[in-house]
Write an enzyme that holds these catalytic residues in place. Structure first.
Site, PDB file in Angstrom:
ATOM      1  N   GLU A 173      47.150  37.741  40.704  1.00  0.00           N
ATOM      2  CA  GLU A 173      47.323  36.573  39.844  1.00  0.00           C
ATOM      3  C   GLU A 173      47.076  35.276  40.610  1.00  0.00           C
ATOM      4  OE1 GLU A 173      47.900  36.325  36.470  1.00  0.00           O
ATOM      5  OE2 GLU A 173      47.399  38.457  36.566  1.00  0.00           O
ATOM      6  N   HIS A 201      39.425  37.398  37.536  1.00  0.00           N
ATOM      7  CA  HIS A 201      39.874  38.795  37.658  1.00  0.00           C
ATOM      8  C   HIS A 201      38.670  39.745  37.684  1.00  0.00           C
ATOM      9  CE1 HIS A 201      44.198  38.647  37.572  1.00  0.00           C
ATOM     10  NE2 HIS A 201      44.276  38.070  36.389  1.00  0.00           N
ATOM     11  N   HIS A 233      40.498  31.778  34.871  1.00  0.00           N
ATOM     12  CA  HIS A 233      41.410  32.747  35.486  1.00  0.00           C
ATOM     13  C   HIS A 233      40.996  34.175  35.138  1.00  0.00           C
ATOM     14  CE1 HIS A 233      45.511  34.264  36.666  1.00  0.00           C
ATOM     15  NE2 HIS A 233      45.161  35.190  35.784  1.00  0.00           N
ATOM     16  N   GLU A 234      40.707  34.412  33.875  1.00  0.00           N
ATOM     17  CA  GLU A 234      40.360  35.771  33.452  1.00  0.00           C
ATOM     18  C   GLU A 234      39.016  36.216  34.012  1.00  0.00           C
ATOM     19  OE1 GLU A 234      42.262  37.850  32.246  1.00  0.00           O
ATOM     20  OE2 GLU A 234      43.924  36.599  31.584  1.00  0.00           O
TER      21      GLU A 234
END
Length: 264
Positions: free
Chosen positions: A198, A139, A135-136
Site C-alpha cells: 500500500e 499496484h 494508486h491502483e
C-alpha cells in the site's frame, strides 16, 4: 529427495524469479509468469464485469474514463522512457464506473480499472480521482498481484510446488488467483494488499498522477476526507492497510519527489 537437494532447488528457483519494482527498485520474488498472471486476472475480471451493474451516470463515467486514460498514458510514457517497453505492452486499458455504493476501486493486472460510485461520491475533482487511479495502477505496474500469488504459493503449497508454478500453466496458480484478486470480498478502499504494498502504491501513484498533470498535493486532502468518512477504525496492526494518520504522514514525505515529475 533429500533435504539439502530440496534447499538448493528452492534457492535456485527463487534466485531465478527475482524482480525489482519500477521507481522504488525494491526486490521481489515473482514465481508466476506475466502471461499466467494476465490470463488468470482477465478470467477473474471478465467473470466479474459480466454481473456488475455499470453506472448510468454519463458525466461521472466520462470522468473515470478521462482520468483513467491520462494516468494510463503517463504510466506507459514512464515505462517506455525507462527502457521498459515490454512491460508497457502488458496493458490493455479499460475503464468502468460501477453502480455500487462501495467506497472502492481496483486495477487488475493488464490495466482493467473499475471505480465504484460510492468512492466517486467522495471525490471533488479529477485530481482527487487521480489519487485513487494512480494508486491502483501502481499496484498493477509493481506486480503486487504476482508477488502475492507467489507468497500464497509458498505458504499454501510449500517448496514442492515451486518448480511447477514457474514452469508453465499450473493448477496451483489458478487456485490462489481467486484469493489474491478477491473481487467479491474487498476491504476498505483498495484490494487487500499488505501495508508494504500500500505504501509503495501510494508512492508510485503520486508520481504517475504528477506525470499525468494532476496535483499530488490532493492526496493529503483526499485521504483526510477518507479518514473522516470511515465508519469503523480498524487498528493498523489488525489491517492489511496503513492507518489513516500513518498513510497521510508517508504521503507527505513522498510529495517532494512526486512534484519533480510535474511539467513546468
Amino acid at each position: 529427495m533429500n533435504k539439502e537437494l530440496l534447499i538448493w532447488i528452492v534457492a535456485l528457483v527463487m534466485l531465478s524469479s527475482c524482480g525489482s519494482v519500477p521507481l522504488t527498485g525494491r526486490k521481489q520474488i515473482l514465481l508466476v509468469s506475466d502471461q499466467e498472471v494476465l490470463t488468470s486476472s482477465l478470467t477473474q475480471y471478465n467473470d466479474y464485469i459480466k454481473t456488475a451493474k455499470l453506472s448510468g451516470n454519463k458525466k461521472k463515467t466520462e470522468q473515470v474514463v478521462r482520468v483513467g486514460k491520462k494516468i494510463a498514458s503517463a504510466t506507459e510514457a514512464y515505462l517506455k522512457a525507462n527502457g521498459m517497453e515490454a512491460e508497457a505492452k502488458n496493458f490493455a486499458w479499460e475503464f468502468n464506473l460501477v453502480n455500487e455504493n462501495q467506497v472502492n476501486a481496483f486495477c487488475m493486472p493488464g490495466g482493467k480499472i473499475v471505480v465504484y460510485e460510492g468512492l466517486l461520491n467522495l471525490v471533488d475533482s479529477d485530481d482527487e480521482l487521480a489519487v485513487v487511479v494512480g494508486h491502483e495502477v501502481a499496484h498493477a505496474v509493481a506486480k503486487h498481484s504476482n508477488e502475492r500469488m507467489s507468497q500464497q504459493l509458498l505458504t499454501q503449497y510449500g517448496a514442492a510446488v515451486l518448480d511447477q508454478a514457474v514452469s508453465g500453466s499450473s493448477a496451483a496458480v489458478q487456485t490462489v488467483a481467486g484469493t489474491v484478486y478477491g473481487l467479491g470480498a474487498q476491504f476498505g478502499v483498495m484490494l487487500p494488499y499488505s501495508r508494504k504494498h500500500e505504501y509503495e502504491a501510494d508512492h508510485m501513484g503520486l508520481i504517475f498522477m504528477a506525470i499525468a498533470g494532476y496535483n499530488p498535493d490532493k492526496a493529503v486532502s483526499f485521504w483526510t476526507k477518507m479518514s473522516a468518512a470511515s465508519d469503523a477504525k480498524v487498528p493498523e496492526i489488525m489491517s492489511t492497510h496503513p492507518g489513516d494518520a500513518n498513510r497521510i504522514s508517508e504521503i507527505q514525505k513522498f510529495l517532494p519527489e512526486a512534484k519533480k515529475y510535474m511539467k513546468k
